[in-house]
Design an enzyme around this catalytic site. Structure first.
Site, PDB file in Angstrom:
ATOM      1  N   SER A 143       0.819  -1.212   0.000  1.00 41.79           N
ATOM      2  CA  SER A 143       0.000   0.000   0.000  1.00 41.79           C
ATOM      3  C   SER A 143       0.852   1.261   0.000  1.00 41.79           C
ATOM      4  CB  SER A 143      -0.947   0.037   1.200  1.00 41.79           C
ATOM      5  OG  SER A 143      -1.553   1.314   1.343  1.00 41.79           O
ATOM      6  N   TYR A 156      -3.191   1.069  10.377  1.00 41.85           N
ATOM      7  CA  TYR A 156      -2.949   0.650   8.988  1.00 41.85           C
ATOM      8  C   TYR A 156      -1.558   1.085   8.537  1.00 41.85           C
ATOM      9  CZ  TYR A 156      -4.042  -0.298   4.074  1.00 41.85           C
ATOM     10  OH  TYR A 156      -4.044  -0.793   2.790  1.00 41.85           O
TER      11      TYR A 156
END
Length: 251
Positions: A143, A156
């Site tokens: 990501s 995250y």
């Protein structure tokens, strides 16, 4: 002469990037083991593949050691080998000010995004080292958050930064055994999880603004390209993103 068997294990295969990658790999001739928690959605992925006869599904939880061990036993029993693992399964915690972040929510994100990827990597190594021909490839979904954070996304962000360390350690420990590892950092591929980005995302300056997205098929196609490289070639890390997303200079 028949093509050599190529087998991929894909976590988080029930939707989004996992589903798109499964479809693309199967189209390229790969046999697949699809893994996620939702049985019906896994079957939908399987039926979207061009050759579903070469696709099997295993329902389980990537954060469970028992489930992951059983997944790789199932993969080996189904096809006799594993050549690629795509550590794609991931979750995010609710977006809240840091001081309001629940420990349980943080731990859940760690268990799925980081521990799940570690467990799959560990079990893949066991198979990669003993099979003939030996070796294999792991692709980690890192990501854009592995490079720069969004506001109110500490769990995250922390886990995706940790994936970078996992990727490098995996590549190093696998080097002598023909095991390679790649991290793909995806920015705003249009999946159900990313749909909200088209409506408005909290920016570092406190405003809420929609962000550009791109077709998830390009992520899948890039993973197929990496997957089909010979094992003496490694793409350690790459970024694929919507051209106009706020990443470079985000803060």
């Amino acid at each position: 002469m028949s093509s050599p068997l190529k087998v991929a294990v894909i976590t988080g295969a029930s939707s989004g990037i996992g589903r798109a990658t499964a479809v693309a790999l199967n189209k390229a001739g790969w046999s697949l083991v699809l893994f996620a928690r939702r049985s019906e959605e896994l079957q939908k992925t399987r039926l979207e593949c061009s050759d579903p006869a070469k696709v099997v599904c295993f329902v389980g939880d990537v954060a469970s050691e028992k489930s992951v061990v059983e997944l790789f036993d199932f993969a080996e029993q189904s096809f006799g080998r594993v050549d690629l693992v795509f550590n794609n399964a991931g979750v995010a915690a609710p977006s809240v000010p840091l001081e309001q972040h629940e420990l349980s929510a943080f731990q859940y994100v760690v268990s799925v995004n980081l521990i799940g990827s570690f467990l799959c990597t560990r079990e893949a190594f066991k198979i990669f080292k003993k099979q003939s021909p030996r070796g294999g490839r792991i692709v980690n979904n890192g990501s854009i958050a592995s490079q720069s954070p969004r506001p109110q996304a500490i769990a995250y962000t922390a886990t995706k930064h940790a994936i970078t360390g996992l990727t490098k350690a995996t590549a190093l420990d696998g080097r002598a055994h023909d095991i390679t590892c790649t991290q793909v950092d995806v920015g705003n591929a249009l999946t159900p999880m990313a749909h909200g980005q088209t409506l408005g995302v909290l920016q570092p300056n406190g405003t809420v603004a929609p962000e550009a997205t791109f077709d998830v098929k390009y992520v899948a196609e890039s993973i197929v390209h990496v997957a089909e490289l010979p094992l003496d070639v490694t793409v350690l890390q790459y970024t694929i993103m919507a051209t106009k997303m706020p990443h470079v200079g985000r803060g």
